[in-house]
Design an enzyme around this catalytic site. Sequence first.
Site: not given
Length: 449
Positions: A66, A146, A69-70
């Site tokens: 994840h 997040e 992903e950024h």
Amino acid sequence: MTSLVTPGAGARSIDGSPTPGVSRTDLPGGVRVLTEAVQGVRSVSLGIWIAIGSRDETAEQAGAAHYLEHLLFKGTGRRTAAAIAEEIDAVGGELNAFTAKEHTCYYAQVLDTDLPLAVDVLADVVTDAQLAHTDVELERGVVLEEIAMRDDDPEDLLGELFDEVLFADHPLGRPVIGSEESIRGMSRETLHDFWRGEYTTPRMIVAAAGNLVHNQVVDLVGAALAAAAARHGVDASPVPPRILTSRFTLGAGPRIALRTEDTEQAHLMLGVPGLDRYDPRRPVLNVLNTALGGGLSSRLFQQVREQRGLAYSVYSATTAYADAGSLAVYAGCAPERLGEVVGVVRDVLGGLAADGLTAAELARAQGSLRGGLVLGLEDTSSRMNRLGRSELDHGRQRSITESLDRISAVTGDDVAEVAAELLSAPLTAAVVGPYDDLDELPAALRDLA
């Protein structure tokens, strides 16, 4: 360097037999390209899927997929982060990504005339990101925010808490986003090694749906990946298979978890292990889940909301992984009514385990699934997702007709058998709400501790 493409490579279906509207080409480096031509649209949805997710991470890497992903959107050898955003915005397109427990997808949706741009940008992002130290630190803060945002959403937090209890020490029990501790401790080297070690071409699938020509997509993908290979090399070595257990089994520990939060509602998730995605009874479970809590006529909605007014939101859902799955019920209610909600939910589950569905419930559930399947494929994005996930999960594409027939073939006896097996298993529960400890929970939940 392994050649990644034969320009104009011929298309074929996954299993050698025609799959209406769907074409596939296997590139020499291992990348699979699947397309579906959709008539009457002017858009194309394109995704690069990687068969890597949070379950493939070590404890040190927890949250790496994840985090990447950024980071991959923060700049490449040819584009800055601003340039990536500007090029897609200039054509009115969408560019994004998502990470799950067993896969990651980087995707774009553009006008058909802008397909070459979408392929070039996506391939650039996935294969040639810079992962600069300054960006790693910048995005570390964003990911931590997040996580904090997740913690402020009781329903999201509840789902992760439920998985943590159900799957215990299994990698599926870890949150996709990682933990505050793992993200704070994640080094740039760990992220880079995970990216380069796991994002190999045999794990990649390119799926596209819309107004397209298959061989053009193949040529565009092949050229983009060949250019990436010329710059820095792309690993095309064989991919070791995931190490899977033959069947997930519940551990011996407590089957309930409580997260104390000062919320106006109590949030409950109550469920059991389900079926893995290879289980031939998956269509049966889908019918069972739809009748249980998949719509306004479902037993849960009728019993909990319509007849008793105990909750505004109540539903059931399933997950399916390579070697495990779950069937779970969610309900949000006033804290003082949690005991009553638990009692009704357990009665509904017990009734299904004992008696299965009525003929009317079976017919409604099958009709709901058939309609939802067809209506859910009205846009190119949904079709692209179906292509990518089917290839990752099963290595083949089912036609819509085959999928509809599988739903129609489910019988009442099939549902009764699966319901008796799954819903007779020990329950697992997670609660987020204003309770200081387990002793404050209703007796119907405390017996799971």
